[in-house]
Scaffold this active site. Structure first.
Site, PDB file in Angstrom:
ATOM      1  N   TYR A  35      14.896 103.460  81.312  1.00 31.16           N
ATOM      2  CA  TYR A  35      16.242 103.982  81.086  1.00 31.16           C
ATOM      3  C   TYR A  35      16.210 105.107  80.055  1.00 31.16           C
ATOM      4  CZ  TYR A  35      16.835 101.489  76.590  1.00 31.16           C
ATOM      5  OH  TYR A  35      16.717 101.053  75.291  1.00 31.16           O
ATOM      6  N   CYS A  36      17.267 105.916  80.107  1.00 28.81           N
ATOM      7  CA  CYS A  36      17.485 106.972  79.116  1.00 28.81           C
ATOM      8  C   CYS A  36      18.956 106.903  78.713  1.00 28.81           C
ATOM      9  CB  CYS A  36      17.103 108.345  79.691  1.00 28.81           C
ATOM     10  SG  CYS A  36      18.079 108.843  81.117  1.00 28.81           S
ATOM     11  N   HIS A  37      19.578 108.024  78.441  1.00 27.00           N
ATOM     12  CA  HIS A  37      20.996 108.000  78.049  1.00 27.00           C
ATOM     13  C   HIS A  37      21.896 107.751  79.260  1.00 27.00           C
ATOM     14  CE1 HIS A  37      24.678 108.809  75.931  1.00 27.00           C
ATOM     15  NE2 HIS A  37      25.011 109.676  76.859  1.00 27.00           N
TER      16      HIS A  37
END
Length: 121
Positions: free
Chosen positions: A87-89
């Site tokens: 995941y990221c933002h």
């Protein structure tokens, strides 16, 4: 009619021999509650910057900055037999990171596509 049946059957056999795309997506990062992170073969990978990671992260996540020049070399040290939930933002970097992981030989990669912003909601 017989030749049409043979052609369809041949197509189905050939289609089933195509390599599978092992990257999948989970529609919500909140689905992480369904993942057993006590399993030593499962890794939650946060690909945001260290600053973003310090501001908040999903518990038990490992941080490797996708934008870092060392990203490609750092992922070489990871166990390719484990399953990585990335995941990221908001899903953009994690999708790109999943592609890089696959190119590096990782087979079990899952993109948490709405990212940390979805987790915070």
């Amino acid at each position: 009619m017989k030749s049409l049946f043979l052609m369809i059957a041949s197509f189905l056999v050939l289609a089933s021999c195509q390599p599978k795309n092992e990257t999948s997506e989970i529609s919500s990062v909140n689905d992480v509650s369904k993942i057993d992170f006590t399993d030593e073969n499962v890794v939650l990978l946060d690909v945001r910057t260290p600053e973003e990671f310090q501001e908040g992260n999903i518990p038990n996540a490992v941080n490797i900055d996708f934008n870092s020049e060392e990203f490609d070399s750092l992922i070489q040290d990871l166990d390719r037999d484990k399953t990585y939930y990335v995941y990221c933002h908001s899903g953009g970097r994690s999708a790109k990171a999943c592609t890089k992981l696959q190119e590096a030989g990782f087979k079990n990669v899952v993109n948490l596509k709405d990212g940390y912003s979805g987790y915070k909601k």
